[in-house]
Design an enzyme around this catalytic site. Sequence first.
Site, PDB file in Angstrom:
ATOM      1  N   SER A 261     -12.893  51.176 128.297  1.00 41.84           N
ATOM      2  CA  SER A 261     -14.265  50.766 128.594  1.00 41.84           C
ATOM      3  C   SER A 261     -14.967  50.322 127.326  1.00 41.84           C
ATOM      4  O   SER A 261     -14.482  50.531 126.214  1.00 41.84           O
ATOM      5  CB  SER A 261     -15.024  51.938 129.209  1.00 41.84           C
ATOM      6  OG  SER A 261     -15.294  52.887 128.191  1.00 41.84           O
ATOM      7  N   LYS A 262     -16.127  49.726 127.553  1.00 42.47           N
ATOM      8  CA  LYS A 262     -16.967  49.276 126.446  1.00 42.47           C
ATOM      9  C   LYS A 262     -17.269  50.458 125.521  1.00 42.47           C
ATOM     10  O   LYS A 262     -17.299  50.341 124.313  1.00 42.47           O
ATOM     11  CB  LYS A 262     -18.251  48.727 127.066  1.00 42.47           C
ATOM     12  CG  LYS A 262     -19.081  47.893 126.157  1.00 42.47           C
ATOM     13  CD  LYS A 262     -20.189  47.233 126.932  1.00 42.47           C
ATOM     14  CE  LYS A 262     -21.440  48.051 126.898  1.00 42.47           C
ATOM     15  NZ  LYS A 262     -22.591  47.434 127.536  1.00 42.47           N
ATOM     16  N   ARG A 263     -17.494  51.602 126.150  1.00 38.00           N
ATOM     17  CA  ARG A 263     -17.827  52.800 125.360  1.00 38.00           C
ATOM     18  C   ARG A 263     -16.662  53.237 124.465  1.00 38.00           C
ATOM     19  O   ARG A 263     -16.874  53.707 123.358  1.00 38.00           O
ATOM     20  CB  ARG A 263     -18.245  53.950 126.281  1.00 38.00           C
ATOM     21  CG  ARG A 263     -19.740  54.216 126.194  1.00 38.00           C
ATOM     22  CD  ARG A 263     -20.183  55.278 127.152  1.00 38.00           C
ATOM     23  NE  ARG A 263     -19.983  54.855 128.538  1.00 38.00           N
ATOM     24  CZ  ARG A 263     -19.287  55.549 129.445  1.00 38.00           C
ATOM     25  NH1 ARG A 263     -18.740  56.697 129.136  1.00 38.00           N
ATOM     26  NH2 ARG A 263     -19.175  55.111 130.687  1.00 38.00           N
ATOM     27  N   GLY A 265     -14.604  51.300 123.016  1.00 35.63           N
ATOM     28  CA  GLY A 265     -14.629  50.405 121.863  1.00 35.63           C
ATOM     29  C   GLY A 265     -15.622  50.914 120.828  1.00 35.63           C
ATOM     30  O   GLY A 265     -15.307  51.027 119.637  1.00 35.63           O
ATOM     31  N   TYR A 273     -14.897  43.386 124.179  1.00 37.41           N
ATOM     32  CA  TYR A 273     -15.323  42.106 124.752  1.00 37.41           C
ATOM     33  C   TYR A 273     -14.661  40.950 123.986  1.00 37.41           C
ATOM     34  O   TYR A 273     -14.317  41.084 122.815  1.00 37.41           O
ATOM     35  CB  TYR A 273     -16.838  41.968 124.660  1.00 37.41           C
ATOM     36  CG  TYR A 273     -17.579  42.723 125.755  1.00 37.41           C
ATOM     37  CD1 TYR A 273     -16.901  43.497 126.693  1.00 37.41           C
ATOM     38  CD2 TYR A 273     -18.963  42.644 125.846  1.00 37.41           C
ATOM     39  CE1 TYR A 273     -17.582  44.167 127.691  1.00 37.41           C
ATOM     40  CE2 TYR A 273     -19.652  43.325 126.846  1.00 37.41           C
ATOM     41  CZ  TYR A 273     -18.960  44.080 127.766  1.00 37.41           C
ATOM     42  OH  TYR A 273     -19.630  44.738 128.753  1.00 37.41           O
TER      43      TYR A 273
END
Length: 506
Positions: A261-263, A265, A273
Amino acid sequence: MSDKKVRVRFAPSPTGGLHLGGVRTVLFNYLFAKKHKGDFVLRIEDTDQSRYVKGAEEYILECLEWCGLTPDEGPVAGGHYAPYRQSERKSIYREYAERLVGQGHAYYAFDTPEELERNRREIPNFQYGHAYRDTLRNSLSMPLHQVQQLIDAGEPHVIRIKMPDNEHIHFEDMIRGHVSFDTSQSDDKVLLKADGMPTYHLAVVVDDYLMKITHAFRGEEWLPSAPVHLLLWEYLGWKADMPQWAHLPLILKPDGHGKLSKRDGARLGFPVYAMNWFDEKTGDLTPGFRELGFLPEAFLNLLVMLGWNDGTDNEIFTLGELIEKFSIERVNKAGAKFDFEKAKWFNAEWIKRSEGGRLKPDVLKVLREKGVQVKDDDYLLTVINLVKERCMLLPDFYQQSSYFFEQPKEYDLNAVKPKWTDAKTAFFISFTGLLANTEDVLAVDLEQAFKTLAEENGIKAGELMLPFRIMLVGGKYGPHVFDIAALLGKKETISRIEKALAEFTR
Ligand code: GLU
């Protein structure tokens, strides 16, 4: 495969930046289309206005352009099946939803958001489906005249699919093989909303049909929606035209536990992204691979290897090679762990293998942003070719090449001063004298002259190389030191030795 022209689609909802899994979905679609000489369609699924985010569509388009995955049809390219933005196709969908109501496969539901909310609160595991639908306000539970009255009075309502109770439906997934579902697990999904907009479920089926999509590759997270879609294809009488589906495996966190997930990263310090994404609402900037200094060729290469291989140990592929070799059957069922170190390795490989000319615009940008003046293109090309194998990310070109354009601003004095001697000073003074009396020479000749002079001075050449490097570069990095000196030319080399000597002996 049938003889129908292959048509695939990437169908993103413009809700934010594009996760690397999203770009991998584009890539697999694209490769499949190109391999089969088919069409790659971009369709923007923006029917959920509450999730619409300004700038997200532009971001998607820019991302595809950066990656070189150009759609054959889409909102910008246009095409025979335009419009390609679902919000612009709003008027198309009602007819199909009404047709389903007429057939008894869907129904009107008048429940207000508040009523539904109360049900969710009060009934454990509430689902709008076979267990409760008869007790709710809809055209299955109410007499016909009352339904008509409500409709005539303009009472807001949605259209829901009537999921059959206890039926087994199945399909062959190109990656997962035989997949089957029990329909009683699924709720009666809304197909048409009160504002007349279709939901994703209706729109995706109608558009895949109208746009003659033959293969639909999408993330595994859409698998639970597949039974609803299957039923819609069947109820609308289009089953024979249903695309072949492939649900792509998830991209997992580095430890393999759950979806990346973005988190993750943010927590682990790497991008998730494709490109930087700025959220206007929160003011948060989510970093992207592009801005970090990944080449699109490397980005695509590392993405394709998250779940696919060509059956050999080969890991580096150009887009052209991928088009030739790709097959959806070779995509793994299991999720693929993301490894940022490996991702950087792909980039380093791509930088190393790229022609200087390919890298030039990117390197120029890196150098200009740092205020480095580059006047001579050919010189820049030579520099790039000399240092590229030392760069992992594009911004590394600053450290690895700026000293070819400007004198070092600082020196790693710790590396030279403790071992400095007068004899070394004397050596470098004689070396500048020697240089002054020769023409610009090749690196090998320079090295020979340097070593001979060292011997004559009774110093080991090895002890002089590092100081020489620090004089020219400022730090302990860069290619072979005589390559650097040869490229800088004798005048510049002399000037750097003299300037550095003053610092070293201060
Ligand atoms: N609009 C869906 C998404 O945002 C597309 C899913 C599909 O490809 O069917 O991912």
